[in-house]
Enzyme design. Structure first.
Site, PDB file in Angstrom:
ATOM      1  CB  THR A   7      92.302  17.671 -21.372  1.00 45.35           C
ATOM      2  OG1 THR A   7      91.007  17.096 -21.462  1.00 45.35           O
ATOM      3  CG2 THR A   7      92.842  17.897 -22.773  1.00 45.35           C
ATOM      4  CB  CYS A 169      96.971  11.124 -17.394  1.00 45.21           C
ATOM      5  SG  CYS A 169      97.243  12.888 -17.641  1.00 45.21           S
TER       6      CYS A 169
END
Length: 182
Positions: A7, A169
Site C-alpha cells: 500500500t 509501485c
C-alpha cells in the site's frame, strides 16, 4: 498462509496563515501474494472525535488491532497524540501478541505527525511528510518536491503524491481516500 500487503500511505503538513493544514491519504489496493483481492479498501480514517488522522500499512488484521489499541490510548490520554503513541509502543515492545504484529501506523494531529513502526518505535519526521508502505518512498519524493516548489495545499500534495506512487509501485492503485484537518 501469505499476508495481505502492499500500500501507500502519506501524510503532509503544510504551513498556512492560520497555522497548519494536515492531510493523510492512502490507496485502496489489497493484495494477497501477487493477486489483487480488493481495490477500494479504506486504510485511512479519523480517530478521537475527528481530531487525529491515521493510516496503516501491513497485514490488515494486525493493523486493525493496532488501530483499536491506539484509539484506546488516545482516549486514555485525552487525545494527546505523542503520549498515546509512546504508550502504545511501550505495550508493543512488552506484549508477546503485539510484538508479532506486522503493521505500521502513520498518525497526525494539529501539532505532530508520527510514524509508529512495527519495531515499536515512534518517529517524527522533520519535514512534515510521513510515508509508510511499499509506495512510501515514491510518494515521499513527490511530496518533498511539491511541498518545496509549489503552493499546492496539503490535500492536493497528498493526492498528487499518491498518483505518482501508483504509476511506479505495483502494490499501489489510483483509488484514494484522503482525510484532512483544518
Amino acid at each position: 498462509m501469505e499476508q495481505f500487503h502492499g500500500t501507500t500511505i502519506i501524510s503532509v503538513r503544510r504551513k498556512t496563515p492560520e497555522g497548519y493544514s494536515v492531510a493523510i491519504g492512502g490507496d485502496g489496493q489489497v493484495t494477497l501474494g501477487n493477486i489483487v483481492v480488493k481495490g477500494t479498501a479504506r486504510k485511512v480514517r479519523k480517530l478521537y472525535h475527528g481530531k487525529v488522522l491515521a493510516g496503516f500499512a501491513g497485514a490488515t488484521a494486525d493493523a486493525f488491532t493496532l488501530f483499536e489499541r491506539f484509539e484506546a490510548k488516545l482516549e486514555k490520554h485525552q487525545g494527546h497524540l505523542v503520549r498515546a503513541a509512546i504508550e502504545l509502543t511501550k505495550d508493543w515492545r512488552t506484549d508477546r501478541v503485539l510484538r508479532r504484529l506486522e503493521a505500521m501506523l502513520a498518525v497526525a494531529d494539529s501539532e505532530a505527525s508520527l510514524i509508529i513502526t512495527g519495531n515499536g518505535d515512534v518517529l517524527e519526521p522533520e519535514n512534515g511528510i510521513v510515508t509508510i508502505g511499499s509506495g512510501g518512498a515514491y510518494a515521499q519524493a513527490a511530496a518533498m518536491a511539491l511541498l518545496n516548489h509549489t503552493e499546492m495545499s496539503a490535500p492536493e500534495i497528498v493526492k498528487k503524491s499518491l498518483e505518482i506512487a501508483a504509476e511506479i509501485c505495483i502494490y499501489t492503485n489510483m483509488s484514494h481516500t484522503i482525510e484532512t484537518l483544518p
